[in-house]
Write a protein that holds these residues in place. Sequence first.
Motif, PDB file in Angstrom:
ATOM      1  N   ALA A 113      26.327  48.200  36.181  1.00 59.70           N
ATOM      2  CA  ALA A 113      26.185  46.815  36.644  1.00 59.70           C
ATOM      3  C   ALA A 113      24.930  46.176  36.069  1.00 59.70           C
ATOM      4  O   ALA A 113      24.932  44.999  35.706  1.00 59.70           O
ATOM      5  CB  ALA A 113      26.154  46.764  38.165  1.00 59.70           C
ATOM      6  N   THR A 159      35.202  47.163  45.769  1.00 55.91           N
ATOM      7  CA  THR A 159      36.182  48.179  46.123  1.00 55.91           C
ATOM      8  C   THR A 159      35.646  49.580  45.849  1.00 55.91           C
ATOM      9  O   THR A 159      35.840  50.487  46.657  1.00 55.91           O
ATOM     10  CB  THR A 159      37.497  47.966  45.357  1.00 55.91           C
ATOM     11  OG1 THR A 159      37.217  47.904  43.965  1.00 55.91           O
ATOM     12  CG2 THR A 159      38.186  46.699  45.791  1.00 55.91           C
ATOM     13  N   SER A 160      34.943  49.744  44.751  1.00 55.66           N
ATOM     14  CA  SER A 160      34.336  51.042  44.446  1.00 55.66           C
ATOM     15  C   SER A 160      33.257  51.399  45.459  1.00 55.66           C
ATOM     16  O   SER A 160      33.119  52.552  45.856  1.00 55.66           O
ATOM     17  CB  SER A 160      33.733  51.040  43.045  1.00 55.66           C
ATOM     18  OG  SER A 160      34.739  50.854  42.087  1.00 55.66           O
ATOM     19  N   ASN A 211      29.843  41.616  43.235  1.00 56.99           N
ATOM     20  CA  ASN A 211      31.030  41.197  42.504  1.00 56.99           C
ATOM     21  C   ASN A 211      32.253  41.911  43.062  1.00 56.99           C
ATOM     22  O   ASN A 211      32.191  43.063  43.475  1.00 56.99           O
ATOM     23  CB  ASN A 211      30.856  41.530  41.022  1.00 56.99           C
ATOM     24  CG  ASN A 211      31.907  40.903  40.153  1.00 56.99           C
ATOM     25  OD1 ASN A 211      33.036  40.681  40.576  1.00 56.99           O
ATOM     26  ND2 ASN A 211      31.543  40.607  38.931  1.00 56.99           N
ATOM     27  N   SER A 212      33.402  41.232  43.057  1.00 59.25           N
ATOM     28  CA  SER A 212      34.619  41.830  43.612  1.00 59.25           C
ATOM     29  C   SER A 212      35.057  43.073  42.843  1.00 59.25           C
ATOM     30  O   SER A 212      35.730  43.941  43.399  1.00 59.25           O
ATOM     31  CB  SER A 212      35.751  40.801  43.629  1.00 59.25           C
ATOM     32  OG  SER A 212      36.061  40.406  42.301  1.00 59.25           O
ATOM     33  N   LEU A 213      34.679  43.189  41.580  1.00 56.52           N
ATOM     34  CA  LEU A 213      35.003  44.382  40.806  1.00 56.52           C
ATOM     35  C   LEU A 213      34.287  45.618  41.345  1.00 56.52           C
ATOM     36  O   LEU A 213      34.789  46.727  41.243  1.00 56.52           O
ATOM     37  CB  LEU A 213      34.616  44.198  39.344  1.00 56.52           C
ATOM     38  CG  LEU A 213      35.372  43.133  38.558  1.00 56.52           C
ATOM     39  CD1 LEU A 213      34.706  42.909  37.202  1.00 56.52           C
ATOM     40  CD2 LEU A 213      36.817  43.535  38.404  1.00 56.52           C
ATOM     41  N   LEU A 214      33.120  45.424  41.915  1.00 61.68           N
ATOM     42  CA  LEU A 214      32.318  46.546  42.408  1.00 61.68           C
ATOM     43  C   LEU A 214      32.488  46.819  43.891  1.00 61.68           C
ATOM     44  O   LEU A 214      32.200  47.911  44.348  1.00 61.68           O
ATOM     45  CB  LEU A 214      30.840  46.280  42.111  1.00 61.68           C
ATOM     46  CG  LEU A 214      30.477  46.091  40.638  1.00 61.68           C
ATOM     47  CD1 LEU A 214      29.023  45.719  40.502  1.00 61.68           C
ATOM     48  CD2 LEU A 214      30.785  47.329  39.846  1.00 61.68           C
ATOM     49  N   ILE A 245      26.052  42.285  35.903  1.00 63.16           N
ATOM     50  CA  ILE A 245      27.024  41.864  36.913  1.00 63.16           C
ATOM     51  C   ILE A 245      26.331  41.894  38.270  1.00 63.16           C
ATOM     52  O   ILE A 245      25.568  42.806  38.563  1.00 63.16           O
ATOM     53  CB  ILE A 245      28.241  42.821  36.921  1.00 63.16           C
ATOM     54  CG1 ILE A 245      28.948  42.793  35.584  1.00 63.16           C
ATOM     55  CG2 ILE A 245      29.194  42.466  38.040  1.00 63.16           C
ATOM     56  CD1 ILE A 245      30.059  43.820  35.465  1.00 63.16           C
TER      57      ILE A 245
END
Length: 70
Positions: A49, A63-64, A58-61, A54
């Motif tokens: 990141a 969930t992880s 962020n929505s990409l991170l 980023i």
Amino acid sequence: MFKYLLFTALLYFISYLYYVKVSHGLGHKAEFLQLRRFLPCALLAVAPAATAQIQLTNSLLLTSMAVGIS
């Protein structure tokens, strides 16, 4: 850049404190060995990141992060 370092430190201390609370009966040598091992893990969790610049929210991170916390 400061927030990435702060998040790295936060991950490091949370994982180490969790390890100390959960692992009863281990000697101090084992605790200090884990102290060194959690630092690269915390750095590797935040490095992608930080490199891609980023936001950590962020929505990409997210969930992880949810999977990692669970």
